[in-house]
Design an enzyme around this catalytic site. Structure first.
Site, mmCIF file in Angstrom:
data_model
loop_
_atom_site.group_PDB
_atom_site.id
_atom_site.type_symbol
_atom_site.label_atom_id
_atom_site.label_comp_id
_atom_site.label_asym_id
_atom_site.label_seq_id
_atom_site.Cartn_x
_atom_site.Cartn_y
_atom_site.Cartn_z
ATOM 1 N N ASN A 167 -2.078 5.552 -6.351
ATOM 2 C CA ASN A 167 -1.871 6.254 -7.619
ATOM 3 C C ASN A 167 -2.665 5.518 -8.689
ATOM 4 O OD1 ASN A 167 -0.921 7.412 -9.960
ATOM 5 N ND2 ASN A 167 1.143 6.535 -9.798
ATOM 6 N N TRP A 168 -3.783 6.112 -9.053
ATOM 7 C CA TRP A 168 -4.678 5.417 -9.994
ATOM 8 C C TRP A 168 -4.178 5.509 -11.438
ATOM 9 C CZ3 TRP A 168 -10.431 6.851 -8.498
ATOM 10 C CH2 TRP A 168 -10.635 6.537 -7.147
ATOM 11 N N LYS A 169 -3.181 6.354 -11.678
ATOM 12 C CA LYS A 169 -2.657 6.559 -13.038
ATOM 13 C C LYS A 169 -3.821 6.932 -13.977
ATOM 14 C CE LYS A 169 1.100 3.536 -11.786
ATOM 15 N NZ LYS A 169 2.166 2.632 -12.188
ATOM 16 N N HIS A 228 6.863 11.208 -11.053
ATOM 17 C CA HIS A 228 6.658 9.764 -11.206
ATOM 18 C C HIS A 228 7.470 9.265 -12.406
ATOM 19 C CE1 HIS A 228 4.788 5.907 -12.021
ATOM 20 N NE2 HIS A 228 4.425 5.911 -10.761
ATOM 21 N N GLU A 260 6.794 7.347 -14.718
ATOM 22 C CA GLU A 260 6.078 7.362 -16.010
ATOM 23 C C GLU A 260 6.069 8.765 -16.610
ATOM 24 O OE1 GLU A 260 2.570 5.414 -14.544
ATOM 25 O OE2 GLU A 260 3.758 3.592 -14.252
ATOM 26 N N GLU A 320 10.707 4.191 -5.776
ATOM 27 C CA GLU A 320 10.032 3.243 -6.653
ATOM 28 C C GLU A 320 11.011 2.716 -7.702
ATOM 29 O OE1 GLU A 320 5.510 3.956 -6.762
ATOM 30 O OE2 GLU A 320 6.404 5.313 -8.218
ATOM 31 N N GLY A 377 4.484 -2.152 -11.716
ATOM 32 C CA GLY A 377 3.549 -2.814 -12.621
ATOM 33 C C GLY A 377 4.019 -4.164 -13.135
ATOM 34 N N SER A 427 4.688 -2.666 -7.296
ATOM 35 C CA SER A 427 4.044 -3.970 -7.100
ATOM 36 C C SER A 427 3.742 -4.285 -5.635
ATOM 37 C CB SER A 427 4.875 -5.087 -7.746
ATOM 38 O OG SER A 427 4.934 -4.903 -9.154
ATOM 39 N N GLY A 438 0.100 1.433 -7.005
ATOM 40 C CA GLY A 438 -0.524 1.632 -8.312
ATOM 41 C C GLY A 438 -1.668 0.657 -8.515
ATOM 42 N N GLY A 439 -1.387 -0.426 -9.209
ATOM 43 C CA GLY A 439 -2.425 -1.386 -9.603
ATOM 44 C C GLY A 439 -3.346 -1.812 -8.464
HETATM 45 P P1 PGA Z 1 2.326 -0.531 -9.125
HETATM 46 O O1 PGA Z 1 2.649 1.006 -9.405
HETATM 47 O O2 PGA Z 1 1.895 -0.633 -7.690
HETATM 48 O O3 PGA Z 1 1.221 -0.882 -10.086
HETATM 49 O O4 PGA Z 1 3.577 -1.297 -9.378
HETATM 50 C C1 PGA Z 1 3.294 1.804 -8.452
HETATM 51 C C2 PGA Z 1 3.488 3.213 -8.979
HETATM 52 O O5 PGA Z 1 3.802 3.374 -10.160
HETATM 53 O O6 PGA Z 1 3.324 4.182 -8.219
#
Ligand code: PGA
Length: 257
Positions: A9-11, A94, A96, A166, A172, A213, A234-235
């Site tokens: 997930n590149w956001k 998600h 966010e 999650e 993050g 993470s 994500g990251g």
């Molecule tokens: P993260 O994000 O790996 O940067 O913690 C995961 C996500 O929000 O899908």
């Protein structure tokens, strides 16, 4: 037997040209791990470019959200038909989206139904905040999100959904859940809730990812858990070497029961 699924997930990161460079840097290596499903979720603006790059490979392409209507006066939204032209998967709900953009359980459910109706594989995200966790409400909260997301779906439809557990406190932050804790919630809350709704067979075929993470360092232990069928990353999915290492860890983990 469930096939593991790893999604990046590149956001809101990477312009279309940057996306091309990132995919070019990892595509060949990702293509080697065919025992697991691999999905890239770039921002909408990069999707057509990335689609051209992954065409003819087994790599999946996912949108990070979508609206549930096919077309109409919904300024700024992206419809399932638009997503389907390029994508195989779609992230829904998600945290966010829920936290910053007013996503509700009701809209998650409508989006999930739209995804299934259009043949997209939905990855539905659930997870508790730190406050809920500290209050001891993780189980009831996550179970409630799962039930709300799946409301009105048949067992057959539910079996084709991917649920990403999650915990919000882990996203993050560099503070991933321990493998044991992630396994416990995936098994005793997410899979058990699905079993309660649809029976054991559906629960056993539904895939559950862990997200929050995930790194090359913790992926081997997380991916070795019996009820963790992959990761939503994500990251670390923004670094070619890291995402490849996480996919590799999942491919090397013991086969799922
Ligand atoms: P993260 O994000 O790996 O940067 O913690 C995961 C996500 O929000 O899908």
């Amino acid at each position: 037997m469930r096939k593991r699924i790893l999604a990046g997930n590149w956001k809101m990161n990477k312009t279309a040209s940057e996306a091309v460079a990132l995919v070019a840097a990892m595509k060949d290596e990702l293509c080697q791990f065919s025992s697991v499903d691999r999905v890239l979720c770039p921002p909408f603006m990069a999707i057509p470019e990335v689609a051209r790059l992954v065409a003819g490979t087994e790599l999946g392409l996912g949108a990070q959200d979508m609206y549930w209507k096919d077309a109409g006066a919904f300024t700024g939204e992206i419809s399932p038909l638009m997503v389907k032209e390029f994508c195989t998967h779609v992230l829904i709900g998600h945290s966010e989206r829920r936290e910053h953009f007013g996503e509700r359980d009701e809209s998650v459910n409508l989006k999930l139904k739209a995804a299934l109706a259009h043949g997209l594989i939905p990855v539905v995200c659930v997870g508790e905040t730190l406050a809920l966790r500290q209050e001891g409400r993780t189980e009831s909260w996550v179970a409630g999100q799962v039930r709300a997301a799946l409301a009105g779906l048949s067992g057959e439809q539910a079996a084709g959904v991917v649920i990403a557990y999650e915990p919000i406190w882990a996203i993050g932050t560099g503070l991933a859940a321990t493998a044991a804790e992630a396994q416990r919630v995936c098994k005793e809350v997410v899979r058990a809730t699905v079993a309660g709704l649809y029976g054991q067979a559906v629960a056993e075929s539904l895939r559950i990812q862990y997200g929050g993470s995930v790194t090359p360092a913790n992926a081997p232990e997380l991916m070795a858990q019996a009820d963790i069928d992959g990761a939503l990353v994500g990251g670390a999915s923004l670094k070619a070497a890291d995402f490849v290492a996480i996919v590799s860890a999942a491919a090397q983990a013991q086969p799922l029961a």
